[in-house]
Design an enzyme around this catalytic site. Sequence first.
Site, PDB file in Angstrom:
ATOM      1  N   ALA A 181      20.188  47.170  12.882  1.00  0.00           N
ATOM      2  CA  ALA A 181      21.165  46.551  11.998  1.00  0.00           C
ATOM      3  C   ALA A 181      21.524  45.173  12.514  1.00  0.00           C
ATOM      4  CB  ALA A 181      22.415  47.422  11.908  1.00  0.00           C
ATOM      5  N   SER A 213      22.218  49.095  16.706  1.00  0.00           N
ATOM      6  CA  SER A 213      22.792  47.777  16.462  1.00  0.00           C
ATOM      7  C   SER A 213      21.949  46.719  17.139  1.00  0.00           C
ATOM      8  CB  SER A 213      24.209  47.703  17.020  1.00  0.00           C
ATOM      9  OG  SER A 213      24.175  47.690  18.450  1.00  0.00           O
ATOM     10  N   ASP A 214      21.972  45.501  16.594  1.00  0.00           N
ATOM     11  CA  ASP A 214      21.525  44.382  17.390  1.00  0.00           C
ATOM     12  C   ASP A 214      22.491  44.274  18.563  1.00  0.00           C
ATOM     13  OD1 ASP A 214      20.149  42.160  18.275  1.00  0.00           O
ATOM     14  OD2 ASP A 214      20.095  41.190  16.318  1.00  0.00           O
ATOM     15  N   TRP A 215      22.069  43.584  19.616  1.00  0.00           N
ATOM     16  CA  TRP A 215      22.844  43.603  20.847  1.00  0.00           C
ATOM     17  C   TRP A 215      24.225  42.957  20.663  1.00  0.00           C
ATOM     18  CZ3 TRP A 215      19.128  46.472  20.905  1.00  0.00           C
ATOM     19  CH2 TRP A 215      18.574  47.073  22.038  1.00  0.00           C
ATOM     20  N   ALA A 217      26.344  43.781  18.392  1.00  0.00           N
ATOM     21  CA  ALA A 217      26.690  43.657  16.966  1.00  0.00           C
ATOM     22  C   ALA A 217      27.648  44.735  16.488  1.00  0.00           C
ATOM     23  CB  ALA A 217      25.423  43.692  16.114  1.00  0.00           C
TER      24      ALA A 217
END
Length: 797
Positions: A181, A213-215, A217
């Site tokens: 995401a 999640s993206d890091w 995020a």
Amino acid sequence: MKDLTLEQKVRLLTGEDFWSLYAEPAIGLRKIVVSDGPAGVRGNNWDERDRSANIPSPTALAASWDRALVERLGRLLAAEARRKNVDVLLAPTVNLHRSPLGGRHFEAFSEDPLLSAELGAAYVRGVQSGGVGATVKHFVANDSETDRMSVDVTVDDRALREVYLAPFERIVREGVWAVMAAYNQVAGVTMTESPLLRSILQEEWGFDGVVMSDWFATRSTVAAANAALDLAMPGPDSPWGAALVAAVRAGEVPEAVIDDKVERLLRLASRVGALAGSAGSAIPPAPAVEIAALSREAAARGMVLVRNDGLLPLPPVRRLAVIGPNALHARTMGGGSASVSPTYTVTPLAGLAAALGDSVEIVSAEGCFPSEKLDPVPLEQIVDPADGTPGLRVRFLSASGAVLAEEHRESGRLTYLGSFAGADAAQVTAIELSARFTAAVAGEHALGAAGVGPFRLTVDGHDVLDQVIDPPGPDLVEAMMNPGQAVTAVRLAAGQTVDVVLTHSLPPGNTFPGAMLRLVAAAPRRTEDDELSYAESLAASADAVVVAVGTNEEVESEGYDRANLALPGRQDELVRRVLAANPRTVVVVNSGAPVVLPSAPAVLLTWFPGMEAGHALADVLLGVAEPGGRLPTTWPAAETDVPVYSTRPVDGGLTYAESIHVGHRGWLRSGASPAWWFGHGLGYTTWSYETVSVAGDGVSVQVRNTGPRAGREVVQVYASRPGSAVDRPVRWLAGFAVASAGPGETVTVEVSLPARAFEHWDAGGWAREEGSFTLHVGRSVVDTPLEVEWPGLKSGE
């Protein structure tokens, strides 16, 4: 899972550290390790101690239009992942080339949803066939980098479905194991909390894998958990943990939601062999010779010959001038999380020298200096003062000056994410680099630092630099990829050795073990005016010239978008002056995305071609290999003509006002002419398109190689619907296939056409107009010599 407490289950849903997930011995779950891609597998360390095979960038892969080749490369990456004990690769990126200014343009495949979907699916098949999970990203509408953490994208439902979600849908329905995401918002909701995660990914498409999640995020506890985000990365700190346990206890998040997340995580663990009783993959590491051969083949296959007035393949010459900043340096990849430390790189100059041997005199010059920033200090000029081996000594210091940890490194470019060589991050207040530096030539040498924060440099114990370097922008990755520099001049004699110490102070209260710093250096060199004149003289003296220009990771990177499409520095001037000195000049463009450049009789686009760049380039220039690429994105002649240009949000928002008219669709609609159209590319033979007929769920196309040598052709099929009651592109890609044939040979190419190519999103569902469509078959979106009617729905169907 039933034997786990709520605390144990929630613990699994946040990373243990930057790159790994928690083990849970109670259920036979070992640690799962993830790693960035897509042009290689980095592993846990972002440095020279853990080097990686560096394959061509996704734009180069997409330029091949070759599903089978991309799938082979995916399997190679799976072997690389297993060599590095990696279970899940954070790739591919299937966001689209909405604007050529997108900083991460090189990391995404194409401007077209169908091409991106087909090649992304092939990439995933290859990776997962080796028992390694692929992660398709970034879901969704993360098509530029400016304000990416907060930008709110407004995109209509039809464009969202037909364009931006299309590659994700294709890959998810084929069975990808993970989805990432994105940071951005869509319709006012950040993607880690978006209802699209559940309503589209899980319920409509049947996704049974993990949404991570993206890091950094994940912005909330309850909203993200209830929105079907499964894994908050990185760890160990996140909005989840104890806060999520409390939310479940309070009834704000049903425990059944937690159980579903854990079940998905365990399914991923089983697929990658991290769960007791699961088979996993036994794919062996790929032999070095196999990696080199496939990387070289892929690089050549993606090179696009966009213009050739008879200069290529290069005829035999006695003296060849190889000129340009990208001729003497191998620019193999863009910046950001897509970058790796390559096992090796082959420059264009080295590749041509190896191919031509002693039979040809090669002269070379950089020609100009497009970057004002210095490269990390060359390894051959430094030794570790502690042991005398090539490299430098790194020490992690406490406030009292005590050495908490130290290590030997073989690069002046250092990145730490998640660990300071085992030292307690809360105790580390400074990082010290020390080396003995030997000058190769006499004169004023530039020495300095790159990074963010306070830096102090001493030479033989004398302070020569003490400066605070400000961040270049708000994004962490921009600070890592394009940091500011502080440089001073030091006069040295040839062969003189000095002790150099660079100390970087960390911010007070630092608890996260992360830092980026570089010890940079440059030897005395000509002025740029003199360098340009020297390049001119070499060009005039040669039988032929190869001038290589392009970009680098300062220009193309995660974390920020490009300011314009110009070649950096005075490269345009270099090209013009070299062409004036010798019209027998081939211009090689080494960039991951389009640039605007001067006209030339022969232009070859290499993208970021990976570690075998120079060998593959020599193969193509000398005619050993076909320049097999076709453009995966439209290449503009002027910035003012680009239909979708700006990536800059207004009041925090970015509106996709062009709707479905992205890339070549927008160009066709605007009436403007680019330098080269989507799908364009020349080879070393010629083709005749003979016949086309409808056959089952596709078309059958006969093509004939009318040239003197074997070649490769990409047969492209575009659809149109003149007079449609629905707003449609002038033409859109409906299918493609690759053909190979010998001189004079005729081959039949079967091109399958997905039903979705003829459907449109309407009022919450897929619809199809009655009546037929026109299919246009040929070599690019505007070069289509064959047409056939595609039967449509009849009334009542």
